[in-house]
Every structure is written in C-alpha cells, then in structure tokens.
Design a protein around this motif. Structure first.
Motif, PDB file in Angstrom:
ATOM      1  N   TRP B 202      -6.724 -10.251  75.158  1.00 45.90           N
ATOM      2  CA  TRP B 202      -6.348 -11.162  76.247  1.00 45.90           C
ATOM      3  C   TRP B 202      -5.156 -10.616  77.037  1.00 45.90           C
ATOM      4  CZ3 TRP B 202      -3.332 -16.381  75.647  1.00 45.90           C
ATOM      5  CH2 TRP B 202      -3.304 -17.043  76.886  1.00 45.90           C
ATOM      6  N   VAL B 203      -5.404 -10.344  78.302  1.00 46.43           N
ATOM      7  CA  VAL B 203      -4.316 -10.032  79.230  1.00 46.43           C
ATOM      8  C   VAL B 203      -4.372 -11.105  80.314  1.00 46.43           C
ATOM      9  CG1 VAL B 203      -3.363  -8.341  80.833  1.00 46.43           C
ATOM     10  CG2 VAL B 203      -4.550  -7.563  78.782  1.00 46.43           C
ATOM     11  N   MET B 208      -8.933 -13.155  81.779  1.00 41.02           N
ATOM     12  CA  MET B 208      -9.764 -13.695  80.693  1.00 41.02           C
ATOM     13  C   MET B 208      -9.566 -12.973  79.369  1.00 41.02           C
ATOM     14  SD  MET B 208     -13.472 -12.309  81.681  1.00 41.02           S
ATOM     15  CE  MET B 208     -13.109 -12.127  83.397  1.00 41.02           C
ATOM     16  N   LYS B 209     -10.177 -13.574  78.375  1.00 37.85           N
ATOM     17  CA  LYS B 209     -10.129 -12.987  77.037  1.00 37.85           C
ATOM     18  C   LYS B 209     -11.525 -12.999  76.454  1.00 37.85           C
ATOM     19  CE  LYS B 209      -7.436 -16.325  75.356  1.00 37.85           C
ATOM     20  NZ  LYS B 209      -7.488 -17.410  76.349  1.00 37.85           N
ATOM     21  N   LYS B 210     -11.737 -12.159  75.480  1.00 42.30           N
ATOM     22  CA  LYS B 210     -12.998 -12.224  74.744  1.00 42.30           C
ATOM     23  C   LYS B 210     -12.766 -11.763  73.314  1.00 42.30           C
ATOM     24  CE  LYS B 210     -17.287 -12.589  76.524  1.00 42.30           C
ATOM     25  NZ  LYS B 210     -18.331 -12.237  77.471  1.00 42.30           N
ATOM     26  N   GLY B 234      -0.326  -8.587  77.230  1.00 39.96           N
ATOM     27  CA  GLY B 234      -1.058  -9.697  76.621  1.00 39.96           C
ATOM     28  C   GLY B 234      -0.965  -9.616  75.116  1.00 39.96           C
ATOM     29  N   GLN B 235      -1.736 -10.456  74.430  1.00 40.85           N
ATOM     30  CA  GLN B 235      -1.667 -10.505  72.971  1.00 40.85           C
ATOM     31  C   GLN B 235      -3.038 -10.767  72.380  1.00 40.85           C
ATOM     32  OE1 GLN B 235       1.864 -13.395  73.191  1.00 40.85           O
ATOM     33  NE2 GLN B 235       1.967 -12.643  71.099  1.00 40.85           N
ATOM     34  N   CYS B 236      -3.147 -10.506  71.083  1.00 42.82           N
ATOM     35  CA  CYS B 236      -4.346 -10.920  70.360  1.00 42.82           C
ATOM     36  C   CYS B 236      -4.402 -12.442  70.387  1.00 42.82           C
ATOM     37  CB  CYS B 236      -4.284 -10.441  68.910  1.00 42.82           C
ATOM     38  SG  CYS B 236      -5.691 -11.016  67.930  1.00 42.82           S
ATOM     39  N   ALA B 237      -5.572 -12.982  70.659  1.00 53.30           N
ATOM     40  CA  ALA B 237      -5.670 -14.432  70.818  1.00 53.30           C
ATOM     41  C   ALA B 237      -6.531 -15.100  69.757  1.00 53.30           C
ATOM     42  CB  ALA B 237      -6.205 -14.775  72.202  1.00 53.30           C
ATOM     43  N   GLU B 238      -6.977 -14.368  68.751  1.00 54.81           N
ATOM     44  CA  GLU B 238      -7.743 -15.020  67.683  1.00 54.81           C
ATOM     45  C   GLU B 238      -7.033 -14.746  66.372  1.00 54.81           C
ATOM     46  OE1 GLU B 238     -10.803 -16.939  67.711  1.00 54.81           O
ATOM     47  OE2 GLU B 238     -10.021 -17.244  65.697  1.00 54.81           O
ATOM     48  N   LEU B 239      -6.734 -15.828  65.644  1.00 57.24           N
ATOM     49  CA  LEU B 239      -6.015 -15.680  64.383  1.00 57.24           C
ATOM     50  C   LEU B 239      -6.672 -14.598  63.530  1.00 57.24           C
ATOM     51  CD1 LEU B 239      -3.849 -16.680  62.407  1.00 57.24           C
ATOM     52  CD2 LEU B 239      -5.508 -18.326  61.552  1.00 57.24           C
ATOM     53  N   CYS B 240      -5.867 -13.568  63.159  1.00 55.17           N
ATOM     54  CA  CYS B 240      -6.464 -12.435  62.455  1.00 55.17           C
ATOM     55  C   CYS B 240      -5.654 -12.059  61.234  1.00 55.17           C
ATOM     56  CB  CYS B 240      -6.605 -11.253  63.407  1.00 55.17           C
ATOM     57  SG  CYS B 240      -5.035 -10.706  64.097  1.00 55.17           S
TER      58      CYS B 240
END
Lengths: 535, 285
Positions: B202-203, B208-210, B234-240
């Motif tokens: 995500w930026v 958008m993000k995917k 931007g950052q990682c947007a899904e809890l990982c």
C-alpha cells in the motif's frame, strides 16, 4: 397453548440458595443475570486490553509492550468484546425480557439455558489461559487468517476449542430463543404483536443458527491444517488461504448483524417510550430487519476487496453492500418519524438511545463509503475501518445494551438508579467515545494501517487525542457499575411503570418482576391492553 | 443539549478552518491524499463524492432528529400525536430516494473499478514478494532484484525502551535501505505474491493497496503523472505477524532518463547503491 384453561402449575418452587442458585440455575432471570454479569466482566477485561493498546499508541516509539504482545492484545480484545461481552449481553437481555414480553413464565428450555451459559466461563478460561502459556496468546487477529494464524504456538488448539465452545453456547441460546418465541407466546400475542426486541432477537437467533456452524467448520479446518496434515488453506499443499477468508466472512458478516440487530430492537422500544408515541412503521421495521438479515448473507466479500477478486465479483459485492443502506435507512427514518410530533423527555435510557441514533448513523455513513470498492482500496485495513466498526459497535451495540439496562433495571430490581449519575455516565461515555474514535477516521485517511504497535510521527497528534478519549471512555464505565450497584443496593423503590410512555406486556407485570414471570399466563385482556398501546 | 450541539459546531468549524492552513502540520492530515497517479485522483474524487453525499444525507437526517428533539420536548408542553403510526407513502419515498442515490453513486464507482482492473499495455512489470518482514522487488526481464527493509535508524529507535526519540528520526518507520525505483509517466504493473503469510502492498499516494498472498499472484498498476518525481512512502497493510508495523514501502519516482541510467547501473552491478548491507536471505522452503 392448546388448552389454556388448565394451566400446568409446577409446584416445585425449589429455590436453591447461595452458590447452588447460580450453578443449577434454570430460571430465566437468574440466567439472564449471570449472562449480564459475565458480559460485564469480559467488557472490563477486553477494555483493559484496549487500554494497553491505546497506552502503547499514546505516542510514537515502543514504550510498554513487545509487538507480539501488542498483536495478542488486539486479537484478544476483539474476541473478548465480540464473543464475551456483546453477544452474552444480548443473550442476557433476551433471557430477561423475552419471556416477560411474550407472556411466558420462563424460557422454553431451562436446562439447556443453564448449559449454554455455563459453557461460557470455561470457554473464556481456556482463551484467557493462553496469555500465560509459552508463546503467548493468539496474535494473528480475531479473523484468524491463515497462514499467519497457523504460526501460533500452543495457544492455537486452546483458541480453537474455546471458539467451538462459544459457538455451541450461542447456538443453544439461539435455539432457546426461537422455541420460546414460537411456542410460549400468550394467547392473543400474535407474531406481529410482539415488541420489536423479540422480533430482532428472533431474526438474530436464526442468523446464529445459520452461521455459527460455518465458523466452527472454518476453525476446524484450521485445526486439521495445523495438526493433521490437511492443506485446506495451505498453498504449498494445493489449498487456498483466500478460501478461509470467504468461509470466515460468510460467518463474519451475519455475525455483525447478530451484534447489532438486537440493538435495533432495544432502541425501537426506548424511543417510542420516551416520545410517548407508538413506534412509527412497526411492520416496515420488521421487514427491514428481515431484509438486513437476508442481505447479510450475500455481502461477505466486501471485507476482502483487496484479495484480488474478478471484476464481476467486486461489482456484485459492491452493489449488494450498498443495498444494505436501504433497509437501514428505513429504520433510521422510522425512528425519526417516531420522535416527530412526540412528547420527548430525556431520561438516561433515552439519552443512550439518541446517542445510538446519531452515532450509529455516522458508522452507517462510513460503511456506505467503504462499500465503494475503488475507495475501499484506500480505506481497507486502515484506521478508517477501525473507526467505522467501532462507531457501529461501541456507540452502536454497546450503547444500546446500556440503554436497555437503564431502561429495564427498575423492572428487574424494583429500584430506580440515580438519574443524576446515569446522566453523568452518559455524557462522559458519549464525549469520551467520540474523542476516542472520531480522530481515527483522519488517521486512516492519512494512511495509518490498523494493527500496528508503532507509527510514523505524522500520526502522533491524533493518536494522542484518541488515547485520551480511550481513557476517559474506559474509566467512565466504572461509573456504570457503580450506578447499577447503588440502585440495586439502595435505590428508591420503583413504581410498576416507571416510564409513563412504556407499553408492552413486560410493563404489565408488577415491579420487581415476579420470579416466574407470567405464571399464570396473562389473560387475553391484559395481552390486548399491552399490544393495543404498542401499535 | 444546546451546549453539545454548539460544541460540535465549534469542532466542525475549527476543523474546516484548520485544514487549509496546515500543508505540513500533522493536525492537518485529515483527508485522503489526492495522490500522484491517474487512478489515485479518480479514487480521491469518488471518495469526496460519496463523502459529500453522506454530508448531505447527514444534514437532512440529523436536521430532522435535532428538529424533533427541540420542537417536541415534553418540558415545553409538547403533546404526542399518537395517531401517527405509519404511512405507506412515506415508507415508499424513503426507500426509493436512497436507491436512486445509490445508483447515481454506483455508476462512477463501477467505471473507476473497470479502469483499475485494466492492466493492458504495461511498460514495466515488477514482481513484489512479501516476506516476514521485508519486501523483495524483481524487475521482470531486467535481471534486477533486491530486498527492501526498514532502515537501520528507525529499526534501532523502534526497539522497546530504546531511549531514542522517534521525532528525531527522519521518516521514522517509513524509510528503507533500498527503495523501489520507477520511472514517471510509465504504466507500471505490480505483480504481488508472498513467501510466508499474507501481506498487503500500500502506497497511499498511488491510490490503492492489494494483498500479497502465498500461492497467488495479484496485480495492480500505477502510472505516476509526469513531473511528479519524488519519494512516496507506504506500509504493509495486512497483519503479518510480530513486525507487521515495521515493513515500510518506499518508492522513488525518477525521470525516464534517470531510470534508464539507474537500471543499467544495477544490471552491471557498478554502483552498489541498492546492495543490502547483509546478504539477501534465501527464500524459505
């Protein structure tokens, strides 16, 4: 009901005292009380976890907890609040109110009722135990997405087993509600004469029966993936991690309405009472609730727009999600029309119901924004989503629960709470909750992802504001407990109908409500009186 | 009650007044960035359209509520009209009007969505692989690939009780050792996958993000407007997992000329500007 003239009198009014009264409880009021006390306990435990989260996020940098523990806190906070606080609170209210509102002496299946409650303390003991085992509590989010959730240590089987127990408890509770409403209504109490709380709970119960097994299936597949070599969700073995998300949200979206539909019911009772006017559009409210429940089964993938779905799929889920705004709008308009040309007074239950009306609508607006798929590509997994679902769950579901407790407490306990302290609790909660969650819209739009323990300094200011709101909101809930404790202990004696506009069979009972609510059942005249005032 | 409404009005007024004044101030970060790509601007305009629809509906609904609460107070001697219990006409009106608004909103949304899904004619493809907790970038067919992870200063500062001040770190948690470099005015296709768990790329300035999912390849595309060279974060947007909050994304947008030079240098290995300080770990199992 076939033979109303010969009412079976169970003369075994055995009333065990002390601990046995609660362990062996079969009375709907005792079990309702147990549920409510349990829910309140979980609300404070889950709230304490939320405060750990907000304390860590008070300023940038890691001050208090390790990131792994932070993730455990977000995961456990959600599980405790959803399955431990809100759902049991609704079951508690259902236990108390449904027999009183339909004219029954008790719930239809009292021993099942006992069992469904007593599963919960064990389920949550298992879940909370994971905080103390090596590897810590589950930290993959309450949505348990694989492959991340499969990386959990010893907490994994405990969590799954706890979820199974919660699910069984919910299904049994739901069956009890359905059977009670279908079979135990007093003569003259037609389905379309029932108070809206019974209606929304009936619909909720069907949702629970439909989707809790789906959750059970999803977590069982996780369990076999983890321990028995299956590969349902493991890409390396030919499985698909996205399939879990589809199954989970097929449960998860109806679950959202399980949390909020009973709130619609409570608010639909309180607003007419304090507007001194019947609910506007009763039947359309019933149909709107049923439509929302139906739609909840065909919108699940809007929780996962970013997983990469075909264009047609994205369009379908966007349109079906937008459709939900229609019956929800009908409800809000009906509540507005109920207040229109009323005679409105502002006692504590009404204040909470009004806050629900305003703030749930704000949550509805952000929900509508989230339905727009291209925009959702920005909002998804950001603090905007956190703000959205907390607006519908805290000033939505939780405020409605509190409204219901203030509303019916006089009927339950025979005593009035302190209106002054109740109002103080209301204002502290409402101001606190907005300071807490409104800035999170800004944070999400500016680009802050959710579920992070530390953040870039550009997000520092609004995070600090949000944390201050969290502490104000969190500590004011202690006042709630005090108000209830004070009322039950030494409140003024309440009259049979403490609210002049209150109607329905529950208000035809003496105060406090007798142990076996309607025993003997209400006469047709009494039922007709309760119903007539309602419409 | 009036006090509350006055406070809300004051708060709204303050928000409105404060927003244009604060181009860089943190308090001013209230809205979605317009972004620097074709799609991000469309997405932003959809966001604003639906927002203003919500404001308009809100003015009506909240106006109705507040009007009722003020006009029909029992304390002011209001008498209830108990005959007013239903109206089929009203029910139809407030079912149909929202449906019309939704249709009006759905059309541009669908149009943008179709544009987002159109990945034809891409000029550069980059495969992005999420790892716990770093990104791997692979310029397909160009023989350039490298890892990108949180920069050392942020990493030292973000340790529990590090005693270091995040405010003193430039771009705290939003800086990496090796940024992704892309040319402006070029349709870049990003192919997303992951090695271990699900991540999301995500930026916000790109709109958008995917999700990056193990065993699946997702795609998005962006085309940064000509003249919008610069660094976007931007950052990682899904809890990982544990360090989900610490795998930023930095994209350096340069002119086509500069990009060609940079790419050539990477291919020959002449300038180790993107070489990791540590050897790149081999992908797990």
């Amino acid at each position: 009901m076939a033979n109303t003239s010969t009412v079976d009198h169970h003369d075994d009014h055995h009333a065990p005292t002390g601990l046995k009264r609660w362990l062996y409880a079969t009375n709907h009021k005792d079990i309702g009380t147990l549920y409510l006390i349990f829910a309140c306990t979980m609300f404070f435990l889950g709230g304490a976890m939320a405060l750990v989260i907000r304390a860590e996020l008070f300023q940038p940098g890691l001050q208090f907890v390790d990131p792994q523990f932070f993730n455990s806190m977000t995961t456990m906070h959600a599980l405790l609040m959803i399955f431990g606080a809100v759902m049991p609170a609704w079951t508690g209210l259902a236990n108390w109110m449904i027999p009183m509102q339909v004219g029954a002496p008790d719930m239809a299946l009292p021993r099942l009722n006992n069992f469904s409650f007593w599963l919960l303390p064990f389920a949550f003991t298992l879940l909370l135990l994971t905080l103390f085992i090596p590897g810590g509590a589950p930290a993959g989010g309450w949505t348990l997405y694989p492959p991340l959730s499969l990386q959990a240590g010893d907490s994994f089987p405990l969590t799954i087993f706890a979820i199974h127990l919660m699910g069984i408890s919910s299904i049994l509770g739901a069956i009890n509600v359905v059977v009670t409403i279908m079979n135990m209504r007093a003569p003259g109490m037609g389905l379309l004469n029932m108070p809206l709380f019974c209606w929304t709970w009936l619909i909720t119960a069907y949702l629970l029966i439909a989707v809790m097994p789906v959750l059970a299936g999803a977590v069982t597949m996780l369990l076999t993936d983890h321990f028995f070599g299956t590969a349902f969700f493991t890409a390396a073995g030919g499985g698909d991690p996205v399939m879990f998300q589809h199954i989970f949200w097929f449960f998860g979206h109806p679950e959202v309405y399980i949390l909020i539909l009973p709130a619609f019911g409570v608010v639909s009772e309180i607003i007419p009472t304090f507007s001194r006017k019947p609910l506007f559009g009763y039947e359309s409210m019933v149909y709107a609730s049923a439509s929302i429940a139906f739609l909840s089964f065909i919108v699940w993938a809007h929780h996962m727009f970013t997983v990469g779905m075909p264009l047609a799929g994205q369009l379908f889920f966007m349109l079906s999600t937008m459709l939900i705004a229609v019956p929800t709008g009908v409800k809000v308009f009906n509540w507005c029309a109920t207040m229109w040309k009323g005679s409105i007074s502002f006692e504590t239950p009404m204040l909470f119901a009004l806050a629900f009306l305003f703030l749930f609508t704000i949550g509805g607006f952000s929900g509508l924004m989230l339905a727009i798929v291209p925009a959702d590509f920005q909002y998804h997994d950001s603090y905007f989503v956190v703000a959205h679902f907390h607006y519908v769950l805290v000033p939505g579901a939780v405020f409605a629960i509190m409204a219901g407790v203030y509303y019916w407490l006089p009927k339950w306990s025979g005593r009035m709470y302190s209106e002054k302290l109740g109002k103080l609790h209301f204002w502290l909660s409402t101001i606190g909750v907005n300071i807490l969650f409104f800035p999170q819209h800004f944070l999400g739009l500016a680009g802050m992802p959710r579920r992070i323990p530390d953040y870039s300094t550009q997000f520092a200011d609004w995070n600090m504001v949000s944390s201050i709101g969290a502490f104000v909101f969190g500590f004011s809930q202690l006042l709630f407990v005090y108000v209830i404790w004070q009322a039950v202990r030494s409140g003024e004696k309440a009259p049979a109908r403490p609210w002049e506009g209150a109607t329905g069979l529950d208000w035809e009972l003496p105060t406090p409500a007798p142990y076996h609510s309607w025993d003997p059942p209400p006469t047709r005249e009494v039922v007709a009186k309760g119903v007539a005032q309602q419409h | 009650m009036t006090y509350v409404y006055r406070s809300i009005a004051l708060l709204l007024a303050l928000t409105v007044v404060a927003s244009p004044l604060t181009a860089h101030a943190e308090w001013g970060d209230l809205n979605m960035p317009v972004g620097v790509t074709e799609l991000s601007k469309e997405i932003h305009s959809l966001h604003m359209t639906i927002f203003w629809w919500c404001v308009a509906i809100g003015v009506f609904v909240f106006g109705w509520m507040i009007w009722s609460l003020v006009a029909f107070r029992k304390s002011q001697g209001a008498e209830p009209d108990v005959t007013m219990t239903h109206s089929t006409k009203a029910e139809i009106i407030w079912t149909v009007i929202p449906v019309v608004i939704l249709v009006i909103m759905a059309i541009p949304a669908a149009r943008t969505l179709i544009a987002i899904e159109d990945t034809r004619d891409t000029e550069l493809s980059i495969k992005v692989t999420g790892y716990q907790w770093k990104w791997h970038y692979d310029y397909l067919g160009k023989d350039v690939k490298f890892f990108s992870k949180l920069d050392r200063t942020s990493d030292e500062t973000r340790q529990l009780n590090s005693g270091l001040d995040p405010h003193a770190v430039p771009d705290y948690l939003l800086n990496v050792d090796n940024p992704l470099v892309v040319p402006e005015d070029t349709k870049v296709r990003v192919l997303l996958t992951a090695q271990d768990v699900i991540h999301a790329w995500w930026v916000p300035q790109f709109g958008m993000k995917k999700d990056a999912i193990p065993g699946t390849v997702n795609e998005i595309w962006f085309k940064v407007d000509a003249g919008k060279t610069g660094v976007y974060r931007g950052q990682c947007a899904e809890l990982c997992g544990r360090d989900h909050g610490f795998m930023p994304i930095v994209v350096k947008v340069v002119s086509k000329q500069e990009f060609a030079t940079w790419l050539a240098a990477q291919q020959t290995g002449a300038t180790p500007t993107v070489a990791s300080r540590e050897p790149a770990p081999s992908p797990r199992g």
